[in-house]
Design an enzyme around this catalytic site. Sequence first.
Site, short mmCIF file in Angstrom:
data_model
loop_
_atom_site.label_atom_id
_atom_site.label_comp_id
_atom_site.label_asym_id
_atom_site.label_seq_id
_atom_site.Cartn_x
_atom_site.Cartn_y
_atom_site.Cartn_z
N PHE A 119 8.27 27.48 -83.56
CA PHE A 119 7.97 29.47 -84.11
C PHE A 119 6.65 29.97 -83.39
O PHE A 119 6.11 29.37 -83.02
CB PHE A 119 8.34 29.37 -85.49
CG PHE A 119 8.63 30.83 -85.86
CD1 PHE A 119 9.87 31.40 -86.64
CD2 PHE A 119 7.80 31.83 -86.12
CE1 PHE A 119 9.95 32.19 -86.83
CE2 PHE A 119 8.40 33.15 -86.22
CZ PHE A 119 9.65 33.69 -86.74
N GLN A 240 0.03 43.68 -88.43
CA GLN A 240 0.95 43.78 -87.93
C GLN A 240 2.30 44.48 -87.25
O GLN A 240 3.15 45.28 -87.94
CB GLN A 240 1.47 42.29 -87.70
CG GLN A 240 2.02 41.46 -86.86
CD GLN A 240 2.31 39.56 -87.26
OE1 GLN A 240 2.96 39.35 -88.53
NE2 GLN A 240 1.74 39.26 -87.10
N HIS A 242 5.53 45.66 -84.29
CA HIS A 242 6.88 44.46 -83.12
C HIS A 242 6.92 46.16 -82.00
O HIS A 242 6.90 47.16 -82.98
CB HIS A 242 7.38 44.31 -83.56
CG HIS A 242 8.67 43.90 -82.60
ND1 HIS A 242 9.17 44.30 -82.09
CD2 HIS A 242 8.92 42.24 -82.93
CE1 HIS A 242 10.11 43.74 -80.98
NE2 HIS A 242 10.45 42.42 -82.58
N LEU A 252 14.43 47.53 -85.69
CA LEU A 252 14.00 46.19 -84.84
C LEU A 252 15.36 46.21 -83.73
O LEU A 252 16.07 46.20 -83.42
CB LEU A 252 13.48 44.99 -85.13
CG LEU A 252 12.40 44.77 -85.62
CD1 LEU A 252 11.73 43.31 -85.86
CD2 LEU A 252 10.93 45.29 -84.48
N GLU A 255 13.25 41.39 -78.48
CA GLU A 255 12.68 41.24 -77.41
C GLU A 255 13.80 41.20 -76.16
O GLU A 255 13.53 41.27 -75.13
CB GLU A 255 11.57 40.56 -77.91
CG GLU A 255 10.29 41.51 -77.95
CD GLU A 255 9.21 40.45 -78.49
OE1 GLU A 255 9.93 39.16 -78.92
OE2 GLU A 255 7.88 40.65 -77.89
N ARG A 286 3.82 40.53 -76.33
CA ARG A 286 3.99 41.50 -77.10
C ARG A 286 3.46 43.30 -77.45
O ARG A 286 2.72 44.74 -77.21
CB ARG A 286 4.23 41.27 -78.34
CG ARG A 286 5.75 40.77 -79.06
CD ARG A 286 5.03 40.62 -80.44
NE ARG A 286 6.37 40.13 -80.47
CZ ARG A 286 6.91 39.53 -82.00
NH1 ARG A 286 6.32 39.90 -83.02
NH2 ARG A 286 8.19 38.86 -82.22
N HIS A 353 4.46 46.57 -89.66
CA HIS A 353 5.90 45.01 -89.74
C HIS A 353 5.22 44.64 -91.36
O HIS A 353 5.81 44.00 -91.38
CB HIS A 353 6.17 44.31 -88.38
CG HIS A 353 6.75 43.07 -88.81
ND1 HIS A 353 8.32 43.26 -89.36
CD2 HIS A 353 6.71 41.77 -88.88
CE1 HIS A 353 8.65 41.81 -89.41
NE2 HIS A 353 7.79 41.13 -89.12
N ARG A 398 -1.07 37.89 -88.45
CA ARG A 398 -0.74 36.85 -88.73
C ARG A 398 0.77 35.90 -88.25
O ARG A 398 1.29 36.72 -87.42
CB ARG A 398 0.11 37.48 -90.09
CG ARG A 398 1.12 36.32 -90.66
CD ARG A 398 2.49 37.41 -92.07
NE ARG A 398 3.11 37.97 -91.07
CZ ARG A 398 4.29 37.74 -90.84
NH1 ARG A 398 4.85 36.52 -90.77
NH2 ARG A 398 5.07 38.68 -90.06
#
Lengths: 594, 86
Positions: A119, A240, A242, A252, A255, A286, A353, A398
Amino acid sequence: MSIPVLKFDAVIVGAGGAGLRSAIQLSEAGLKTAVLSKVFPTRSHTVAAQGGVAASLGNSEEDHWTWHMYDTVKGSDWLGDQDAIEFMCRKANEVVVELEHYGMPFDRTDDGKIYQRPFGGHMSNFGEKPVRRSCAAADRTGHAMLHAMYQRNVKANTQFFVEWMALDLIRDEEGHVIGVTAMEMETGQVVIFHSRATIFATGGAGRIYYSSTNAFINTGDGLGMAARAGIPLEDMEFWQFHPTGVAGAGVLITEGVRGEGGILRNSSKERFMERYAPNAKDLASRDVVSRAMATEIKEGRGCGVNKDYVLLDITHLDPATIMKRLPGIHEIGIQFAGVDCLKEPLPVVPTCHYQMGGIPTHYSGRVVVPQNGDFNTVVPGFYAGGECACASVHGANRLGTNSLLDLLVFGKSAGDSAVEDLKAGKAHRDLPKDAADKALARIAAIDNRKGGANVHETRLAMQRTMQDHAGVFRFGDMLKQGVEKILEVEKAARQLEIKDKSMAWNTARSEALEMENLIEVAKATMISAEARKESRGAHVRDDAPDTEEFPNGRNDKEWLKHTLFSPVDNSITYKPVNLQPLTVETVALKTRSY
Amino acid sequence: MERKDYERLRWRCIRRALLELDITLTRFLDDGFSSLDEVQQQAFVALADLEDYDLWDLITGKAEIDDPVMSEVVAMLRKSRVRLAE
């Protein structure tokens, strides 16, 4: 007026991951525990978490908690407290294995171990190469987690109060937290929950933004209640985002759409990413894409009536390819934007987010406030965990899969601390005579007001102000104006009016009460963001650019400190970041780059 | 449907775990629900009681439901999306 009083050892507000994890500790310790939730527990927003939970189990390859700790400190842009981060990363294996024992159906390797996948941001050997650290249950990790923990709570006799809304903290004259007032939605009855320990696990407040991936339930109720009780809020400028959420809806868009050839365009149909990232263009990282989008909108090249979004264009791609490689996108466009993306571009905007800040806590889950020069004075009887709390492990940004870990570790830790404090013999403290007055007065004011502000319009004004003035890329002048605007919105939010005066199932009243919580968070965010004159993690300012002296705009000389916003007088103080871990050496400051 | 029952249903539609359902069900309540007959309304109540992912799979066509009335209401939810989009 006589208000019913229910007496518990512990009352937990919120039945998402953190609340359920806390409740297990308390109920299994034999303490009489109540959990209050606006919805049935398995409808909490934790359900939406898909990615997994980070733990350095090392099942697929070598891993170590110190590597996880390094990644988390770096991800936080060094704003995370290193004692709390060590605590979380060392506890990760324990809480994941416990969860497995509760019946969590983790994905498995062929030899029966918990399967782990890579991740973003999680690396081996102190940032060397990606490592497989995320433990997941298909793409429904949060959902499976809640079910496992809910069942465990049922077994442990936790008492659930479902479709109850907590209203206000109750503190006595000495500042001890001794419970909450809450409203049963079915009857409208207000009740006092008198407790020896009160734990907040109320989740985030992403609905302060116009475009948010958060479900409607994330209205920052715990933060609102804490603020009204005079508790400061920590690091609220850090949210945060997106880059591509459907404008207005927030849903969302992966991407992968840009990966397949999607192009971002402004109101002149210009492919603006060519100016910001001549090589990578629409495939830039991003933050670069988000900043470019925000700049286009700020400079008046946004689209639509309000010029507040840009377009994601895939109309040049072969429809068969879109339907094959991006199966959900066509549907999302129709459902949430009213656009057939095979024929027209999709309206998109950087979308909120996750909330990194929150109620200030020690890693033990105890809520701490500054008092007489000590920044970590415990508020007796008060604990918090999960997104509503700020331990602080996420600092300025985060890492993915650390949110589910946060709620497990700090939910458990808050529960353990409460058990420890209660076993030490802490008795119920006397309820003040006016224990419910504040909550009753707020409800009465909303019910009786005439000529007040409309809840929907006030919420929209707040969301637009936050989106325009404190979005993913921030501008000094816009933040200054934003502070003035949000204080204006606050005036309206203090004067809400509803038409429905019914007692039972009055959803208009519930939404008005939520709005009173949202505005506390919005105000804290705007004022904290305006005050922090640097760029760090998710807080990126146009007037704090990347320079040789301050790489990425981060200024450790002046700004390596936590913000504490005081809701009492809208003032700000700062407290030092704890750079000293519990047992290992400090992760030394350096420029954050991947 | 009585006010109290409708408001309970409304809360269970506007406070879901998934944003996608918050939006979809809120729209349907505002736009399509009043055209349902009593039996269909009860089917919608039952649908709203489903787990979030189960309901979302029905709405997006990834899953089907045997009950004919519920199936009919799901079809209306799907159709409602397209109509709203136009």
